[in-house]
Design a protein around this motif. Structure first.
Motif, mmCIF file in Angstrom:
data_model
loop_
_atom_site.group_PDB
_atom_site.id
_atom_site.type_symbol
_atom_site.label_atom_id
_atom_site.label_comp_id
_atom_site.label_asym_id
_atom_site.label_seq_id
_atom_site.Cartn_x
_atom_site.Cartn_y
_atom_site.Cartn_z
ATOM 1 N N PHE A 139 0.839 -1.205 0.000
ATOM 2 C CA PHE A 139 0.000 0.000 0.000
ATOM 3 C C PHE A 139 0.877 1.258 0.000
ATOM 4 O O PHE A 139 0.723 2.142 -0.833
ATOM 5 C CB PHE A 139 -0.915 0.040 1.238
ATOM 6 N N VAL A 155 -3.049 5.238 3.619
ATOM 7 C CA VAL A 155 -3.840 4.384 2.746
ATOM 8 C C VAL A 155 -4.876 3.688 3.625
ATOM 9 O O VAL A 155 -6.072 3.864 3.458
ATOM 10 C CB VAL A 155 -2.944 3.383 2.012
ATOM 11 N N ALA A 156 -4.420 2.916 4.594
ATOM 12 C CA ALA A 156 -5.332 2.157 5.453
ATOM 13 C C ALA A 156 -6.171 3.114 6.304
ATOM 14 O O ALA A 156 -5.652 4.020 6.945
ATOM 15 C CB ALA A 156 -4.535 1.234 6.355
ATOM 16 N N SER A 157 -7.469 2.888 6.305
ATOM 17 C CA SER A 157 -8.371 3.794 7.018
ATOM 18 C C SER A 157 -8.064 3.884 8.508
ATOM 19 O O SER A 157 -8.140 4.962 9.099
ATOM 20 C CB SER A 157 -9.819 3.336 6.827
ATOM 21 N N ALA A 174 -6.316 7.156 -0.359
ATOM 22 C CA ALA A 174 -7.041 5.888 -0.550
ATOM 23 C C ALA A 174 -7.861 5.394 0.629
ATOM 24 O O ALA A 174 -8.472 4.340 0.543
ATOM 25 C CB ALA A 174 -6.023 4.815 -0.914
ATOM 26 N N SER A 175 -7.903 6.144 1.737
ATOM 27 C CA SER A 175 -8.683 5.668 2.887
ATOM 28 C C SER A 175 -10.162 5.861 2.606
ATOM 29 O O SER A 175 -10.622 6.979 2.430
ATOM 30 C CB SER A 175 -8.318 6.451 4.149
ATOM 31 N N THR A 176 -10.913 4.774 2.594
ATOM 32 C CA THR A 176 -12.299 4.844 2.155
ATOM 33 C C THR A 176 -13.321 4.831 3.293
ATOM 34 O O THR A 176 -14.505 5.049 3.054
ATOM 35 C CB THR A 176 -12.586 3.670 1.194
ATOM 36 N N ASN A 177 -12.894 4.543 4.527
ATOM 37 C CA ASN A 177 -13.864 4.509 5.634
ATOM 38 C C ASN A 177 -14.457 5.908 5.845
ATOM 39 O O ASN A 177 -13.730 6.894 5.909
ATOM 40 C CB ASN A 177 -13.178 4.020 6.912
ATOM 41 N N TYR A 221 -11.758 -0.484 8.341
ATOM 42 C CA TYR A 221 -12.172 -0.522 6.937
ATOM 43 C C TYR A 221 -13.000 -1.769 6.660
ATOM 44 O O TYR A 221 -14.082 -1.720 6.083
ATOM 45 C CB TYR A 221 -10.903 -0.481 6.078
ATOM 46 N N TYR A 247 -7.522 -7.087 3.776
ATOM 47 C CA TYR A 247 -6.306 -6.726 3.044
ATOM 48 C C TYR A 247 -5.685 -7.999 2.444
ATOM 49 O O TYR A 247 -5.919 -9.104 2.903
ATOM 50 C CB TYR A 247 -5.320 -6.010 3.957
ATOM 51 N N ASP A 283 -11.172 -2.799 -2.345
ATOM 52 C CA ASP A 283 -9.886 -2.296 -2.832
ATOM 53 C C ASP A 283 -8.690 -2.830 -2.047
ATOM 54 O O ASP A 283 -7.580 -2.844 -2.562
ATOM 55 C CB ASP A 283 -9.876 -0.758 -2.878
ATOM 56 N N GLY A 284 -8.919 -3.305 -0.816
ATOM 57 C CA GLY A 284 -7.830 -3.853 -0.011
ATOM 58 C C GLY A 284 -7.188 -5.097 -0.606
ATOM 59 O O GLY A 284 -6.142 -5.547 -0.155
ATOM 60 N N HIS A 338 -10.465 1.259 -7.827
ATOM 61 C CA HIS A 338 -10.528 2.687 -8.162
ATOM 62 C C HIS A 338 -10.261 2.996 -9.621
ATOM 63 O O HIS A 338 -10.591 4.074 -10.088
ATOM 64 C CB HIS A 338 -9.528 3.463 -7.303
ATOM 65 N N LEU A 351 -3.304 2.039 -5.907
ATOM 66 C CA LEU A 351 -2.707 2.959 -4.944
ATOM 67 C C LEU A 351 -1.712 3.881 -5.581
ATOM 68 O O LEU A 351 -1.592 5.047 -5.209
ATOM 69 C CB LEU A 351 -2.018 2.168 -3.842
HETATM 70 N N1 PHE Z 1 -9.487 1.634 1.104
HETATM 71 C C1 PHE Z 1 -8.565 0.932 1.964
HETATM 72 C C2 PHE Z 1 -8.774 1.426 3.381
HETATM 73 O O1 PHE Z 1 -9.423 2.401 3.584
HETATM 74 C C3 PHE Z 1 -7.136 1.129 1.533
HETATM 75 C C4 PHE Z 1 -6.814 0.731 0.127
HETATM 76 C C5 PHE Z 1 -7.125 1.566 -0.954
HETATM 77 C C6 PHE Z 1 -6.164 -0.449 -0.146
HETATM 78 C C7 PHE Z 1 -6.822 1.204 -2.276
HETATM 79 C C8 PHE Z 1 -5.859 -0.817 -1.441
HETATM 80 C C9 PHE Z 1 -6.210 0.000 -2.514
HETATM 81 O O2 PHE Z 1 -8.302 0.866 4.322
#
Ligand code: PHE
Length: 365
Positions: free
Chosen positions: A32, A92-94, A115-118, A165, A217, A241-242, A264, A292
């Motif tokens: 990541f 990256v990791a939420s 990239a954190s989607t939470n 996440y 992940y 996405d993980g 993404h 990523l």
């Molecule tokens: N979206 C993941 C999260 O919030 C992180 C992630 C994004 C991992 C894109 C891989 C690719 O933890």
């Protein structure tokens, strides 16, 4: 904090702007941070080669959080107090963004997660942004895909309870899948770092689901795929996405092939923004950029565009410009930041085929 910039300003090179970055460069989700960092560096190298921003070159300080929440928080503290950064690309990791973003917020240093989607991440406050979609959308995408494309009515869930996440995505998937009559026949847990998932998979097998949603992940997902197939569980696995890492196939091997996850962007896109990016990335690193890398690239470009427009280099000025980001032509789509400082974008569904990420469909918000 207010005094420190003046002190370090004496030693700082006057002709550079320092941006901070922290992520997992080691640990079980190291790809990541490594990928995101490659995307960020490619973007900044291009910007510097074209003369920089506000007549200054940008320098980047990258710290490794080793995949640990506490390390993410101390990395951000260090970037602010010791490196005197004008803004931070991070997380990256939420879970790690949730630990670190409040520190940026309380110091009024703009923070952009690639990239954190939470959904909770940007709730830290008005200095915290992201350039990716959020999990209420991402979870809906796979629930919709399961119902409409795979025609599935009974699904199981296997979630990482130690990962914000994963828990968030599992909850959204369950709620969305049940709408219109889908049934969740089992909802089981593991914890990041586990290596044996046979008990949970055996229990899931006894409920005969038609698919299993595993929003974790890549390291654990690869092992889960292997053990599922060993136990004779042949139904599709689905995730988020993980999963997106070259290591997924390295760990999961043939067992992971054919399974689906939301992501993404797709490397199969014919959009010139994407093909150009892939060409430049391959030339620099000799590998195909994962999501990523693309998000890191977009995050850096959006941040620098805001720095360029800002009247000065204060956190407030950069923050105000970031919040105005609209229709930015990113590699991962056209990026507009909404009132919650989140991006609203399409997602793609990918089918694993070794390290080829086969494009299946696009789902719009
Ligand atoms: N979206 C993941 C999260 O919030 C992180 C992630 C994004 C991992 C894109 C891989 C690719 O933890």
């Amino acid at each position: 904090i207010l005094v420190l910039p003046l002190i370090s300003g004496c030693t700082k090179k006057e002709n550079e702007i320092v941006i901070g970055e922290y992520d997992s460069l080691t640990g079980s989700d190291a790809t990541f941070g490594l990928s995101s960092n490659k995307g960020v560096r490619l973007a900044l190298d291009e910007i510097n080669a074209a003369g920089g921003v506000k007549g200054k070159k940008i320098s980047l300080v990258t710290l490794d959080d080793q995949g640990k929440n506490e390390e993410a928080a101390s990395a951000v503290t260090r970037l602010i107090t010791q490196n005197n950064v004008v803004a931070i690309i991070g997380g990256v990791a939420s879970g790690r963004s949730k630990a670190a973003a409040p520190i940026a917020q309380s110091n009024k240093v703009p923070f952009v997660s690639p990239a954190s989607t939470n959904p909770d991440v940007t709730k830290a406050g008005d200095y915290v942004f992201r350039v990716c979609f959020i999990d209420p959308f991402q979870g809906m995408v796979m629930a919709k895909f399961a119902k409409e494309n795979l025609k599935i009515k009974k699904a199981a869930i296997l979630r990482d309870v130690k990962n914000d996440y994963s828990v968030g995505l599992a909850d959204v998937f369950a709620a969305e899948f049940k709408k219109g009559g889908g049934e969740i026949v089992a909802d089981l847990s593991y914890q990041a770092g586990d290596i044996d998932f046979k008990a949970q998979l055996t229990q899931i097998r006894s409920k005969n689901p038609e698919a299993i949603y595993v929003p974790g992940y890549y390291t654990e997902v690869g092992l889960i795929a292997q053990q599922a197939r060993q136990l004779g569980v042949k139904v599709p696995l689905m995730g988020g996405d993980g999963w997106d890492s070259d290591k997924l196939y390295e760990i999961g091997k043939e067992a992971i092939n054919g399974n689906y996850y939301s992501n993404h962007y797709t490397t199969e896109s014919t959009d010139p923004a994407v093909t150009e990016f892939i060409k430049k990335f391959k030339a620099k690193y000799n590998e195909t950029p994962d999501a990523l890398a693309a998000l890191g690239y977009d995050a850096a470009k959006i941040l620098v565009a805001a720095i360029e427009r800002a009247p000065d280099l204060s956190g407030k000025a950069i923050r105000d410009e970031l919040s105005k980001t609209k229709d930015f032509p990113g590699v991962t789509g056209k990026i507009s930041l909404n009132e919650n400082r989140d991006a609203v974008k399409s997602a793609v569904v990918i089918q694993v085929d070794g390290n080829n990420r086969k494009f299946v469909t696009t789902i719009n918000p």
